[in-house]
Scaffold this motif. Structure first.
Motif, PDB file in Angstrom:
ATOM      1  N   LEU A  17       0.601  -7.390  -6.343  1.00 34.26           N
ATOM      2  CA  LEU A  17      -0.062  -6.247  -6.963  1.00 34.26           C
ATOM      3  C   LEU A  17       0.800  -5.765  -8.122  1.00 34.26           C
ATOM      4  CD1 LEU A  17      -1.358  -3.981  -4.030  1.00 34.26           C
ATOM      5  CD2 LEU A  17      -2.676  -5.520  -5.486  1.00 34.26           C
ATOM      6  N   SER A  18       0.197  -5.660  -9.292  1.00 36.62           N
ATOM      7  CA  SER A  18       0.903  -5.135 -10.464  1.00 36.62           C
ATOM      8  C   SER A  18       0.054  -4.064 -11.121  1.00 36.62           C
ATOM      9  CB  SER A  18       1.189  -6.239 -11.487  1.00 36.62           C
ATOM     10  OG  SER A  18       1.989  -7.259 -10.957  1.00 36.62           O
ATOM     11  N   SER A  19       0.724  -3.110 -11.752  1.00 37.15           N
ATOM     12  CA  SER A  19       0.019  -2.083 -12.523  1.00 37.15           C
ATOM     13  C   SER A  19       1.048  -1.284 -13.296  1.00 37.15           C
ATOM     14  CB  SER A  19      -0.774  -1.140 -11.609  1.00 37.15           C
ATOM     15  OG  SER A  19       0.085  -0.187 -10.994  1.00 37.15           O
ATOM     16  N   PRO A  20       0.616  -0.581 -14.330  1.00 31.78           N
ATOM     17  CA  PRO A  20       1.536   0.366 -14.956  1.00 31.78           C
ATOM     18  C   PRO A  20       1.894   1.460 -13.957  1.00 31.78           C
ATOM     19  CG  PRO A  20      -0.410  -0.015 -16.335  1.00 31.78           C
ATOM     20  CD  PRO A  20      -0.693  -0.610 -15.001  1.00 31.78           C
ATOM     21  N   SER A  21       3.066   2.047 -14.110  1.00 37.18           N
ATOM     22  CA  SER A  21       3.458   3.160 -13.257  1.00 37.18           C
ATOM     23  C   SER A  21       2.422   4.280 -13.351  1.00 37.18           C
ATOM     24  CB  SER A  21       4.829   3.685 -13.698  1.00 37.18           C
ATOM     25  OG  SER A  21       5.235   4.766 -12.903  1.00 37.18           O
ATOM     26  N   GLY A  22       1.922   4.723 -12.184  1.00 32.31           N
ATOM     27  CA  GLY A  22       0.923   5.790 -12.155  1.00 32.31           C
ATOM     28  C   GLY A  22      -0.501   5.315 -11.984  1.00 32.31           C
ATOM     29  N   ALA A  23      -0.719   4.005 -12.010  1.00 31.18           N
ATOM     30  CA  ALA A  23      -2.089   3.479 -11.896  1.00 31.18           C
ATOM     31  C   ALA A  23      -2.533   3.286 -10.445  1.00 31.18           C
ATOM     32  CB  ALA A  23      -2.221   2.166 -12.657  1.00 31.18           C
ATOM     33  N   GLY A  24      -1.634   3.478  -9.480  1.00 28.28           N
ATOM     34  CA  GLY A  24      -2.053   3.456  -8.082  1.00 28.28           C
ATOM     35  C   GLY A  24      -1.593   2.277  -7.263  1.00 28.28           C
ATOM     36  N   LYS A  25      -0.763   1.425  -7.823  1.00 32.96           N
ATOM     37  CA  LYS A  25      -0.308   0.215  -7.125  1.00 32.96           C
ATOM     38  C   LYS A  25       0.407   0.535  -5.821  1.00 32.96           C
ATOM     39  CE  LYS A  25       3.347  -1.259  -8.910  1.00 32.96           C
ATOM     40  NZ  LYS A  25       4.346  -1.791  -9.864  1.00 32.96           N
ATOM     41  N   SER A  26       1.331   1.494  -5.844  1.00 36.13           N
ATOM     42  CA  SER A  26       2.127   1.804  -4.657  1.00 36.13           C
ATOM     43  C   SER A  26       1.268   2.400  -3.547  1.00 36.13           C
ATOM     44  CB  SER A  26       3.271   2.760  -5.014  1.00 36.13           C
ATOM     45  OG  SER A  26       4.170   2.146  -5.923  1.00 36.13           O
ATOM     46  N   THR A  27       0.313   3.242  -3.921  1.00 35.96           N
ATOM     47  CA  THR A  27      -0.586   3.834  -2.923  1.00 35.96           C
ATOM     48  C   THR A  27      -1.426   2.758  -2.245  1.00 35.96           C
ATOM     49  OG1 THR A  27      -0.721   5.924  -4.148  1.00 35.96           O
ATOM     50  CG2 THR A  27      -2.492   5.457  -2.578  1.00 35.96           C
ATOM     51  N   ILE A  28      -1.965   1.842  -3.034  1.00 32.94           N
ATOM     52  CA  ILE A  28      -2.774   0.762  -2.468  1.00 32.94           C
ATOM     53  C   ILE A  28      -1.916  -0.162  -1.604  1.00 32.94           C
ATOM     54  CG2 ILE A  28      -4.097  -1.320  -3.066  1.00 32.94           C
ATOM     55  CD1 ILE A  28      -5.217   0.260  -5.440  1.00 32.94           C
ATOM     56  N   SER A  29      -0.689  -0.413  -2.016  1.00 31.40           N
ATOM     57  CA  SER A  29       0.220  -1.239  -1.214  1.00 31.40           C
ATOM     58  C   SER A  29       0.452  -0.616   0.155  1.00 31.40           C
ATOM     59  CB  SER A  29       1.562  -1.405  -1.936  1.00 31.40           C
ATOM     60  OG  SER A  29       1.423  -2.142  -3.122  1.00 31.40           O
ATOM     61  N   ARG A  30       0.714   0.674   0.188  1.00 30.83           N
ATOM     62  CA  ARG A  30       0.945   1.358   1.474  1.00 30.83           C
ATOM     63  C   ARG A  30      -0.289   1.297   2.362  1.00 30.83           C
ATOM     64  NH1 ARG A  30       3.799   5.086  -1.877  1.00 30.83           N
ATOM     65  NH2 ARG A  30       1.946   6.422  -2.017  1.00 30.83           N
ATOM     66  N   LYS A  31      -1.462   1.475   1.774  1.00 29.86           N
ATOM     67  CA  LYS A  31      -2.699   1.430   2.549  1.00 29.86           C
ATOM     68  C   LYS A  31      -2.952   0.026   3.099  1.00 29.86           C
ATOM     69  CE  LYS A  31      -6.379   3.628   1.087  1.00 29.86           C
ATOM     70  NZ  LYS A  31      -6.581   4.593   2.195  1.00 29.86           N
ATOM     71  N   LEU A  32      -2.671  -0.988   2.305  1.00 30.45           N
ATOM     72  CA  LEU A  32      -2.846  -2.366   2.766  1.00 30.45           C
ATOM     73  C   LEU A  32      -1.943  -2.666   3.958  1.00 30.45           C
ATOM     74  CD1 LEU A  32      -3.089  -4.790  -0.300  1.00 30.45           C
ATOM     75  CD2 LEU A  32      -4.794  -4.428   1.482  1.00 30.45           C
ATOM     76  N   LEU A  33      -0.679  -2.251   3.862  1.00 34.01           N
ATOM     77  CA  LEU A  33       0.276  -2.512   4.935  1.00 34.01           C
ATOM     78  C   LEU A  33      -0.116  -1.774   6.211  1.00 34.01           C
ATOM     79  CD1 LEU A  33       3.554  -2.286   2.835  1.00 34.01           C
ATOM     80  CD2 LEU A  33       2.656  -4.349   3.934  1.00 34.01           C
ATOM     81  N   ALA A  34      -0.637  -0.564   6.069  1.00 33.44           N
ATOM     82  CA  ALA A  34      -1.061   0.203   7.240  1.00 33.44           C
ATOM     83  C   ALA A  34      -2.328  -0.370   7.858  1.00 33.44           C
ATOM     84  CB  ALA A  34      -1.290   1.667   6.844  1.00 33.44           C
ATOM     85  N   ASP A  35      -3.159  -0.995   7.039  1.00 33.94           N
ATOM     86  CA  ASP A  35      -4.456  -1.510   7.481  1.00 33.94           C
ATOM     87  C   ASP A  35      -4.385  -2.916   8.050  1.00 33.94           C
ATOM     88  OD1 ASP A  35      -7.569  -1.307   7.280  1.00 33.94           O
ATOM     89  OD2 ASP A  35      -7.091  -3.181   6.228  1.00 33.94           O
ATOM     90  N   ASP A  36      -3.361  -3.690   7.674  1.00 31.08           N
ATOM     91  CA  ASP A  36      -3.336  -5.121   7.964  1.00 31.08           C
ATOM     92  C   ASP A  36      -2.022  -5.534   8.616  1.00 31.08           C
ATOM     93  OD1 ASP A  36      -3.268  -8.000   7.713  1.00 31.08           O
ATOM     94  OD2 ASP A  36      -4.835  -7.837   6.197  1.00 31.08           O
ATOM     95  N   ASP A  37      -2.075  -5.858   9.907  1.00 32.78           N
ATOM     96  CA  ASP A  37      -0.865  -6.254  10.639  1.00 32.78           C
ATOM     97  C   ASP A  37      -0.332  -7.613  10.196  1.00 32.78           C
ATOM     98  OD1 ASP A  37      -0.951  -3.935  12.117  1.00 32.78           O
ATOM     99  OD2 ASP A  37      -2.059  -4.835  13.787  1.00 32.78           O
TER     100      ASP A  37
END
Length: 226
Positions: free
Chosen positions: A28-48
């Motif tokens: 996952l790549s994006s400019p800082s502030g585009a939401g990459k880190s939030t989506i990464s955290r949600k993916l990790l919480a959603d997918d074992d």
């Protein structure tokens, strides 16, 4: 009438979903502030089945961070030695600090069929693709507008005006590399964007090229009268 063979629940023919599968490197790549880190955290919480790649970095540890969990924090000379010893799959110089992905842990998880999530920039994505090719899936996340991106950065209230200006200048540079990715999404709705990223991950896992147990299954079909 053709005879039919009853297949026991544990038989491999009844369990196609259990094929041995090679892992993938999900970037996952994006400019800082585009939401990459939030989506990464949600993916990790959603997918074992997904594990976050832990990068090495020369930047100082921030409050609340844990060495070995958030990053492997190393000094500049140690990082340079790791580069010289070819210990990184990829590395980059970002905002006066260096970041890199240690090679050993990633290659071991990949062979074992584990999927690894990478939160890296376009330089890292490019290096990773050059080394790992078909194992890599690259997703780039765009902001809905540059005005909105700047508003998000200022809304954090964590950076000075000078730092925000640098992040915006870097954002323009990063967006220029959008065509080096397999998928490009616009994050104008966080939940909708997350759902699309999750769909991409699930679809990529089902690709024929990753199903290393498929050949054996097909051979069994050819030798049994079902």
């Amino acid at each position: 009438m053709t005879d039919r063979i009853l297949i026991a629940p544990g038989d491999v023919l009844a369990q196609p979903a259990a094929f041995k599968r090679r892992g993938l490197l999900f970037v996952l790549s994006s400019p800082s502030g585009a939401g990459k880190s939030t989506i990464s955290r949600k993916l990790l919480a959603d997918d074992d089945g997904l594990t976050m790649s832990v990068s090495a970095t020369t930047r100082p540890m921030r409050p609340g961070e844990i060495d070995g969990k958030d990053y492997h924090f190393v000094d500049l000379q140690t990082f340079k030695d790791m580069v010289g010893n070819n210990e990184f799959l990829e590395w980059a110089h970002v905002f006066d600090h260096r970041y890199g992905t240690p090679r050993g842990p990633v290659e071991g998880m990949l062979e074992a069929g584990h999927d690894i999530l990478f939160d890296i920039d376009w330089q890292g994505a490019q290096q990773l693709h050059q080394l790992a090719g078909g194992d890599v899936v690259r997703v780039f996340i765009l902001p809905p507008s540059m005005i909105e991106l700047e508003n998000r950065l200022r809304g954090r209230r964590t950076d000075s005006d000078e730092v925000i200006d640098r992040r915006m200048a870097r954002a323009h540079s990063e967006i220029a590399h959008w065509d080096g990715y397999d998928y490009v999404l616009v994050n104008d709705d966080a939940e909708a964007c997350f759902a699309k990223v999750r769909t991409i991950l699930h679809a990529e896992r089902l690709k024929r090229s990753r199903q290393t147990g498929l050949i054996g299954f097909i051979r069994k079909l050819d030798t049994q009268d079902i």
